[in-house]
Design a protein around this motif. Structure first.
Motif, PDB file in Angstrom:
ATOM      1  N   ARG A 127      15.816  -6.079  -7.229  1.00  0.00           N
ATOM      2  CA  ARG A 127      15.392  -4.876  -6.712  1.00  0.00           C
ATOM      3  C   ARG A 127      13.853  -5.148  -6.492  1.00  0.00           C
ATOM      4  O   ARG A 127      12.946  -4.748  -5.570  1.00  0.00           O
ATOM      5  CB  ARG A 127      15.811  -3.668  -7.152  1.00  0.00           C
ATOM      6  CG  ARG A 127      14.993  -2.377  -6.755  1.00  0.00           C
ATOM      7  CD  ARG A 127      15.642  -1.068  -7.393  1.00  0.00           C
ATOM      8  NE  ARG A 127      15.176  -1.288  -8.884  1.00  0.00           N
ATOM      9  CZ  ARG A 127      14.106  -1.123  -9.606  1.00  0.00           C
ATOM     10  NH1 ARG A 127      13.058  -0.520  -8.740  1.00  0.00           N
ATOM     11  NH2 ARG A 127      14.038  -0.966 -10.785  1.00  0.00           N
ATOM     12  N   LEU A 128      13.067  -5.485  -7.627  1.00  0.00           N
ATOM     13  CA  LEU A 128      11.825  -5.703  -7.701  1.00  0.00           C
ATOM     14  C   LEU A 128      11.113  -6.709  -7.115  1.00  0.00           C
ATOM     15  O   LEU A 128      10.136  -6.570  -6.463  1.00  0.00           O
ATOM     16  CB  LEU A 128      11.287  -5.642  -9.186  1.00  0.00           C
ATOM     17  CG  LEU A 128      11.390  -4.461 -10.106  1.00  0.00           C
ATOM     18  CD1 LEU A 128      11.074  -4.909 -11.524  1.00  0.00           C
ATOM     19  CD2 LEU A 128      10.716  -3.497  -9.726  1.00  0.00           C
ATOM     20  N   LEU A 129      11.728  -7.903  -6.756  1.00  0.00           N
ATOM     21  CA  LEU A 129      11.411  -8.837  -6.006  1.00  0.00           C
ATOM     22  C   LEU A 129      11.508  -8.328  -4.493  1.00  0.00           C
ATOM     23  O   LEU A 129      10.526  -8.662  -3.726  1.00  0.00           O
ATOM     24  CB  LEU A 129      12.342  -9.962  -6.053  1.00  0.00           C
ATOM     25  CG  LEU A 129      12.124 -11.209  -5.182  1.00  0.00           C
ATOM     26  CD1 LEU A 129      10.881 -11.939  -5.449  1.00  0.00           C
ATOM     27  CD2 LEU A 129      13.341 -12.376  -5.456  1.00  0.00           C
ATOM     28  N   GLU A 130      12.315  -7.681  -4.115  1.00  0.00           N
ATOM     29  CA  GLU A 130      12.384  -7.221  -2.797  1.00  0.00           C
ATOM     30  C   GLU A 130      11.214  -6.249  -2.361  1.00  0.00           C
ATOM     31  O   GLU A 130      10.748  -6.224  -1.129  1.00  0.00           O
ATOM     32  CB  GLU A 130      13.608  -6.440  -2.349  1.00  0.00           C
ATOM     33  CG  GLU A 130      14.046  -6.195  -1.035  1.00  0.00           C
ATOM     34  CD  GLU A 130      13.892  -7.383  -0.121  1.00  0.00           C
ATOM     35  OE1 GLU A 130      13.449  -7.173   1.003  1.00  0.00           O
ATOM     36  OE2 GLU A 130      14.026  -8.276  -0.587  1.00  0.00           O
ATOM     37  N   ALA A 131      10.906  -5.653  -3.607  1.00  0.00           N
ATOM     38  CA  ALA A 131       9.730  -4.439  -3.389  1.00  0.00           C
ATOM     39  C   ALA A 131       8.258  -5.383  -3.001  1.00  0.00           C
ATOM     40  O   ALA A 131       7.473  -4.725  -2.310  1.00  0.00           O
ATOM     41  CB  ALA A 131       9.544  -3.818  -4.697  1.00  0.00           C
ATOM     42  N   VAL A 132       8.314  -6.653  -3.560  1.00  0.00           N
ATOM     43  CA  VAL A 132       7.207  -7.379  -3.278  1.00  0.00           C
ATOM     44  C   VAL A 132       7.147  -7.556  -1.777  1.00  0.00           C
ATOM     45  O   VAL A 132       6.218  -7.581  -1.233  1.00  0.00           O
ATOM     46  CB  VAL A 132       7.314  -8.851  -3.904  1.00  0.00           C
ATOM     47  CG1 VAL A 132       5.861  -9.708  -3.543  1.00  0.00           C
ATOM     48  CG2 VAL A 132       7.134  -8.686  -5.345  1.00  0.00           C
ATOM     49  N   ARG A 133       8.292  -7.833  -1.180  1.00  0.00           N
ATOM     50  CA  ARG A 133       8.407  -8.423   0.204  1.00  0.00           C
ATOM     51  C   ARG A 133       7.928  -6.983   1.252  1.00  0.00           C
ATOM     52  O   ARG A 133       7.436  -7.104   2.187  1.00  0.00           O
ATOM     53  CB  ARG A 133       9.541  -8.773   0.692  1.00  0.00           C
ATOM     54  CG  ARG A 133       9.799  -9.309   2.216  1.00  0.00           C
ATOM     55  CD  ARG A 133      10.661 -10.116   2.535  1.00  0.00           C
ATOM     56  NE  ARG A 133      11.893 -10.154   1.753  1.00  0.00           N
ATOM     57  CZ  ARG A 133      13.119 -10.705   2.076  1.00  0.00           C
ATOM     58  NH1 ARG A 133      12.829 -11.913   2.494  1.00  0.00           N
ATOM     59  NH2 ARG A 133      14.075 -10.381   1.207  1.00  0.00           N
ATOM     60  N   PRO A 186       2.853 -10.408   2.342  1.00  0.00           N
ATOM     61  CA  PRO A 186       3.979 -10.081   1.489  1.00  0.00           C
ATOM     62  C   PRO A 186       5.122 -11.165   1.398  1.00  0.00           C
ATOM     63  O   PRO A 186       5.746 -11.322   0.333  1.00  0.00           O
ATOM     64  CB  PRO A 186       4.275  -8.769   2.039  1.00  0.00           C
ATOM     65  CG  PRO A 186       3.318  -8.270   2.630  1.00  0.00           C
ATOM     66  CD  PRO A 186       2.236  -9.525   3.131  1.00  0.00           C
ATOM     67  N   GLU A 187       5.153 -11.642   2.615  1.00  0.00           N
ATOM     68  CA  GLU A 187       6.319 -12.659   2.915  1.00  0.00           C
ATOM     69  C   GLU A 187       6.125 -13.897   2.155  1.00  0.00           C
ATOM     70  O   GLU A 187       7.146 -14.407   1.438  1.00  0.00           O
ATOM     71  CB  GLU A 187       6.554 -12.964   4.382  1.00  0.00           C
ATOM     72  CG  GLU A 187       7.782 -13.578   4.684  1.00  0.00           C
ATOM     73  CD  GLU A 187       9.284 -12.651   4.425  1.00  0.00           C
ATOM     74  OE1 GLU A 187      10.336 -13.179   3.608  1.00  0.00           O
ATOM     75  OE2 GLU A 187       9.077 -11.533   4.676  1.00  0.00           O
ATOM     76  N   SER A 188       4.912 -14.315   1.990  1.00  0.00           N
ATOM     77  CA  SER A 188       4.591 -15.573   1.194  1.00  0.00           C
ATOM     78  C   SER A 188       4.784 -15.477  -0.103  1.00  0.00           C
ATOM     79  O   SER A 188       5.217 -16.251  -1.015  1.00  0.00           O
ATOM     80  CB  SER A 188       3.221 -16.100   1.611  1.00  0.00           C
ATOM     81  OG  SER A 188       3.095 -16.249   2.818  1.00  0.00           O
ATOM     82  N   ALA A 189       4.267 -14.069  -0.571  1.00  0.00           N
ATOM     83  CA  ALA A 189       4.114 -13.693  -2.193  1.00  0.00           C
ATOM     84  C   ALA A 189       5.694 -13.827  -2.413  1.00  0.00           C
ATOM     85  O   ALA A 189       6.058 -13.988  -3.643  1.00  0.00           O
ATOM     86  CB  ALA A 189       3.554 -12.451  -2.463  1.00  0.00           C
ATOM     87  N   HIS A 190       6.506 -13.224  -1.775  1.00  0.00           N
ATOM     88  CA  HIS A 190       7.942 -13.228  -1.926  1.00  0.00           C
ATOM     89  C   HIS A 190       8.635 -14.486  -2.069  1.00  0.00           C
ATOM     90  O   HIS A 190       9.367 -14.779  -2.994  1.00  0.00           O
ATOM     91  CB  HIS A 190       8.612 -12.343  -1.159  1.00  0.00           C
ATOM     92  CG  HIS A 190      10.220 -12.159  -1.157  1.00  0.00           C
ATOM     93  ND1 HIS A 190      11.083 -13.186  -0.488  1.00  0.00           N
ATOM     94  CD2 HIS A 190      11.025 -11.099  -1.667  1.00  0.00           C
ATOM     95  CE1 HIS A 190      12.249 -12.855  -0.943  1.00  0.00           C
ATOM     96  NE2 HIS A 190      12.204 -11.654  -1.520  1.00  0.00           N
ATOM     97  N   ARG A 191       8.358 -15.396  -1.127  1.00  0.00           N
ATOM     98  CA  ARG A 191       8.830 -16.749  -1.155  1.00  0.00           C
ATOM     99  C   ARG A 191       8.359 -17.541  -2.473  1.00  0.00           C
ATOM    100  O   ARG A 191       8.935 -18.226  -2.708  1.00  0.00           O
ATOM    101  CB  ARG A 191       8.149 -17.279   0.393  1.00  0.00           C
ATOM    102  CG  ARG A 191       8.919 -18.741   0.561  1.00  0.00           C
ATOM    103  CD  ARG A 191       8.360 -19.386   1.726  1.00  0.00           C
ATOM    104  NE  ARG A 191       7.137 -19.445   1.942  1.00  0.00           N
ATOM    105  CZ  ARG A 191       6.431 -18.645   2.894  1.00  0.00           C
ATOM    106  NH1 ARG A 191       7.084 -17.692   3.584  1.00  0.00           N
ATOM    107  NH2 ARG A 191       5.131 -18.904   3.078  1.00  0.00           N
TER     108      ARG A 191
END
Length: 228
Positions: A127-133, A186-191
């Motif tokens: 859940r928290l990882l998805e919040a990064v994106r 955000p997408e790069s941070a999530h990746r």
């Protein structure tokens, strides 16, 4: 826009004394000059000086003894990690040493989390990882990223790891605005972060350690480029 802080004479004196102590003009173990002479030297009242002393005593740089005087503490020998934010403000070179600890502790936390995390921890991490994106803006992405690392520390089941994680983040808080490089997209941070969470939630300790080390080295490089 954010309102600028208004410095008082105590703020200015505290900063000046702190710089003089950390730069070695008042060496560790030495006693400061008598209050009256020191106040005259800085052009302030003794009341102002006492207020500044109180702050520096609380910060761990000074100790006062009634009837004896005010002594400069050997913070390098006696101080704790709570001094790090102040030291970073004084000298940004401390950030490099903080990042070295961040790498080693962060990889170990991921390894332990992979071995010990529960299903509830797995759900929280995803859940928290998805919040990064989904975060909007570099500051929000950075803070969302921090929460993933706090959750990784909690997933180890060891409260000391959680406190160490807090300490390391607090340590570079004074320069956080200059460390937003890895979080602008955000997408790069999530990746970047996803392999760590995936390894932990799969229970693969070795892969979690490797993924965390790669993530921490990559983000460190980008953040230090921004700091430079």
């Amino acid at each position: 826009m954010e309102a600028l802080p208004r410095e008082t004479i105590v703020d200015v004196l505290e900063a000046r004394l702190r710089e003089d102590i950390l730069d070695g003009r008042h060496p560790a173990g030495s006693y400061l000059p008598p209050e009256r002479r020191l106040a005259d030297g800085y052009g302030v009242t003794r009341t102002t000086l006492k207020h500044a002393f109180g702050r520096l005593v609380q910060a761990g740089l000074l100790e006062t003894r009634h009837g004896v005087g005010t002594k400069v503490r050997d913070y390098a020998r006696l101080g704790g990690a709570d001094l790090l934010p102040m030291l970073v403000r004084h000298d940004a070179k401390w950030v490099h040493e903080i990042f070295e600890v961040r790498r080693s502790v962060g990889a170990l936390i991921a390894e332990r989390a992979a071995a010990r995390a529960t299903r509830a921890h797995h759900a929280e991490l995803r859940r928290l990882l998805e919040a990064v994106r989904e975060a909007d803006g570099a500051d929000a992405v950075q803070l969302a990223d921090v929460e993933v690392h706090r959750a990784l520390a909690r997933a180890t089941g060891n409260r000391v790891y959680a406190l160490l994680t807090n300490t390391l983040f607090n340590a570079y808080l004074p320069v956080r605005a200059a460390l937003r490089g890895p979080f602008t997209d955000p997408e790069s941070a999530h990746r970047r972060l996803a392999p760590v969470v995936e390894a932990v939630t799969s229970g693969d300790s070795r892969r979690a350690h490797t993924a965390a080390d790669a993530y921490l080295r990559d983000t460190e490089r980008i953040m230090l480029e921004g700091l430079a």
